[in-house]
Write a protein that holds these residues in place. Structure first.
Motif, PDB file in Angstrom:
ATOM      1  N   TYR A 158      15.032   4.288 -12.083  1.00  0.00           N
ATOM      2  CA  TYR A 158      13.812   3.590 -12.491  1.00  0.00           C
ATOM      3  C   TYR A 158      12.989   3.206 -11.263  1.00  0.00           C
ATOM      4  N   ASP A 159      13.643   2.627 -10.266  1.00  0.00           N
ATOM      5  CA  ASP A 159      12.930   2.238  -9.047  1.00  0.00           C
ATOM      6  C   ASP A 159      12.339   3.453  -8.335  1.00  0.00           C
ATOM      7  N   LYS A 160      13.075   4.534  -8.312  1.00  0.00           N
ATOM      8  CA  LYS A 160      12.599   5.763  -7.675  1.00  0.00           C
ATOM      9  C   LYS A 160      11.344   6.280  -8.369  1.00  0.00           C
ATOM     10  N   GLU A 161      11.352   6.280  -9.688  1.00  0.00           N
ATOM     11  CA  GLU A 161      10.184   6.745 -10.446  1.00  0.00           C
ATOM     12  C   GLU A 161       9.007   5.780 -10.298  1.00  0.00           C
ATOM     13  N   LEU A 185       8.376   3.913  -7.689  1.00  0.00           N
ATOM     14  CA  LEU A 185       7.815   4.148  -6.349  1.00  0.00           C
ATOM     15  C   LEU A 185       6.952   5.404  -6.324  1.00  0.00           C
ATOM     16  N   LYS A 186       7.350   6.430  -7.054  1.00  0.00           N
ATOM     17  CA  LYS A 186       6.538   7.650  -7.161  1.00  0.00           C
ATOM     18  C   LYS A 186       5.180   7.319  -7.774  1.00  0.00           C
ATOM     19  N   GLN A 187       5.203   6.507  -8.850  1.00  0.00           N
ATOM     20  CA  GLN A 187       3.942   6.140  -9.504  1.00  0.00           C
ATOM     21  C   GLN A 187       3.062   5.300  -8.587  1.00  0.00           C
ATOM     22  N   LEU A 188       3.659   4.419  -7.793  1.00  0.00           N
ATOM     23  CA  LEU A 188       2.878   3.645  -6.831  1.00  0.00           C
ATOM     24  C   LEU A 188       2.241   4.548  -5.775  1.00  0.00           C
ATOM     25  N   LYS A 189       3.017   5.531  -5.316  1.00  0.00           N
ATOM     26  CA  LYS A 189       2.527   6.461  -4.298  1.00  0.00           C
ATOM     27  C   LYS A 189       1.362   7.290  -4.838  1.00  0.00           C
ATOM     28  N   ILE A 190       1.469   7.709  -6.106  1.00  0.00           N
ATOM     29  CA  ILE A 190       0.395   8.487  -6.720  1.00  0.00           C
ATOM     30  C   ILE A 190      -0.885   7.655  -6.800  1.00  0.00           C
ATOM     31  N   LYS A 191      -0.765   6.368  -7.077  1.00  0.00           N
ATOM     32  CA  LYS A 191      -1.918   5.468  -7.144  1.00  0.00           C
ATOM     33  C   LYS A 191      -2.447   5.118  -5.759  1.00  0.00           C
ATOM     34  N   GLY A 192      -1.694   5.450  -4.730  1.00  0.00           N
ATOM     35  CA  GLY A 192      -2.109   5.153  -3.369  1.00  0.00           C
ATOM     36  C   GLY A 192      -1.772   3.737  -2.938  1.00  0.00           C
ATOM     37  N   ILE A 233       1.139   0.623  -1.901  1.00  0.00           N
ATOM     38  CA  ILE A 233       2.391   0.433  -1.181  1.00  0.00           C
ATOM     39  C   ILE A 233       3.105  -0.747  -1.819  1.00  0.00           C
ATOM     40  N   ARG A 234       4.414  -0.649  -1.890  1.00  0.00           N
ATOM     41  CA  ARG A 234       5.193  -1.738  -2.500  1.00  0.00           C
ATOM     42  C   ARG A 234       5.151  -2.975  -1.612  1.00  0.00           C
ATOM     43  N   GLN A 235       4.817  -4.083  -2.258  1.00  0.00           N
ATOM     44  CA  GLN A 235       4.803  -5.343  -1.526  1.00  0.00           C
ATOM     45  C   GLN A 235       6.135  -6.045  -1.722  1.00  0.00           C
ATOM     46  N   LYS A 236       6.596  -6.691  -0.663  1.00  0.00           N
ATOM     47  CA  LYS A 236       7.884  -7.382  -0.719  1.00  0.00           C
ATOM     48  C   LYS A 236       7.842  -8.504  -1.740  1.00  0.00           C
ATOM     49  N   GLY A 237       8.912  -8.586  -2.568  1.00  0.00           N
ATOM     50  CA  GLY A 237       9.008  -9.654  -3.562  1.00  0.00           C
ATOM     51  C   GLY A 237       8.321  -9.343  -4.878  1.00  0.00           C
ATOM     52  N   LYS A 238       7.565  -8.250  -4.942  1.00  0.00           N
ATOM     53  CA  LYS A 238       6.896  -7.872  -6.191  1.00  0.00           C
ATOM     54  C   LYS A 238       7.768  -6.894  -6.973  1.00  0.00           C
ATOM     55  N   GLU A 239       7.756  -7.068  -8.286  1.00  0.00           N
ATOM     56  CA  GLU A 239       8.544  -6.176  -9.145  1.00  0.00           C
ATOM     57  C   GLU A 239       7.913  -4.796  -9.213  1.00  0.00           C
ATOM     58  N   LEU A 240       8.786  -3.822  -9.399  1.00  0.00           N
ATOM     59  CA  LEU A 240       8.306  -2.462  -9.623  1.00  0.00           C
ATOM     60  C   LEU A 240       8.101  -2.250 -11.120  1.00  0.00           C
ATOM     61  N   THR A 241       7.024  -1.595 -11.463  1.00  0.00           N
ATOM     62  CA  THR A 241       6.757  -1.312 -12.869  1.00  0.00           C
ATOM     63  C   THR A 241       6.561   0.184 -13.025  1.00  0.00           C
ATOM     64  N   GLY A 276       5.919   5.091 -18.842  1.00  0.00           N
ATOM     65  CA  GLY A 276       6.072   6.443 -19.352  1.00  0.00           C
ATOM     66  C   GLY A 276       7.525   6.816 -19.645  1.00  0.00           C
ATOM     67  N   LEU A 277       7.646   7.971 -20.269  1.00  0.00           N
ATOM     68  CA  LEU A 277       8.978   8.465 -20.642  1.00  0.00           C
ATOM     69  C   LEU A 277       9.832   8.850 -19.444  1.00  0.00           C
ATOM     70  N   GLN A 278       9.184   9.318 -18.404  1.00  0.00           N
ATOM     71  CA  GLN A 278       9.930   9.808 -17.245  1.00  0.00           C
ATOM     72  C   GLN A 278      10.716   8.716 -16.535  1.00  0.00           C
ATOM     73  N   CYS A 279      10.421   7.441 -16.821  1.00  0.00           N
ATOM     74  CA  CYS A 279      11.128   6.339 -16.162  1.00  0.00           C
ATOM     75  C   CYS A 279      12.618   6.339 -16.489  1.00  0.00           C
ATOM     76  N   TYR A 280      12.949   6.685 -17.728  1.00  0.00           N
ATOM     77  CA  TYR A 280      14.346   6.620 -18.165  1.00  0.00           C
ATOM     78  C   TYR A 280      14.925   7.982 -18.571  1.00  0.00           C
TER      79      TYR A 280
END
Length: 180
Positions: free
Chosen positions: A82-85, A87-94, A96-104, A107-111
């Motif tokens: 889930y975290d890997k997917e 991070l991919k979605q964040l990268k596509i949006k351009g 960067i993950r901020q420290k302490g913030k949850e990853l969201t 879509g179906l590909q998450c699981y």
């Protein structure tokens, strides 16, 4: 029976993995039924294969299977994927993950991959269960209680020998009492 229940649970996992419309309801019912059916079967199989002498110890080992499997498959595997997917979605949006913030992840590909891995592990268990069926088929086709009947007959014979000194039939004993 365990093999069939595990195969049915694979269907439920695949319905979730591929996101067929309205399949979440059906797969929830299927997986819930299978989870409820596997536990009584598991402990019956433990008692049948290993006997009752150490049943309490083996029961506890069987009970540990659920939390250990949940930790490995849910926390480690599913969480990582889930975290890997996400991070991919964040990268596509351009972004960067901020420290302490949850990853969201959306879509179906998450699981999807997690449920495919869960299905694969269930199929491995199903295969092992099928091997167990093949190995014990000859035993269960025979008279599995013959040993206990022989022991019971021997004990009854010894009991009647000890009380009268001769072998008598238990059916005749009440008749002798009633005649006196």
């Amino acid at each position: 029976m365990l093999t069939l229940v595990m195969l049915l649970s694979c269907v439920g996992h695949l319905l979730i993995a591929f996101g067929i419309p309205n399949s979440l309801y059906f797969s929830s019912v299927i997986i819930g039924f299978c989870f409820g059916a596997i536990w009584p079967l598991l402990f019956a199989i433990i008692s049948e294969i290993f006997g009752l002498k150490y049943y309490s110890t083996l029961y506890n080992f069987g009970s540990v299977a659920s939390p250990v499997g949940s930790y490995i498959l849910n926390v480690r595997v599913t969480g990582y994927l889930y975290d890997k997917e996400a991070l991919k979605q964040l990268k596509i949006k351009g972004l960067i993950r901020q420290k302490g913030k949850e990853l969201t992840c959306i879509g179906l590909q998450c699981y999807r991959m997690a449920f495919i891995i869960i299905t694969a592990s269930t199929l491995v268990g199903c295969f092992v269960s099928f091997i167990l069926v093949l190995r014990t088929r000859k035993f269960y086709k025979g008279d599995i209680y013959e040993k206990f009947r022989v022991e019971l007959d021997t004990a009854e014979s010894l009991e009647t020998l000890g009380s009268t000194g001769t072998t008598t039939n238990r059916v005749e004993e009440p008749d002798k009492i009633n005649r006196k």
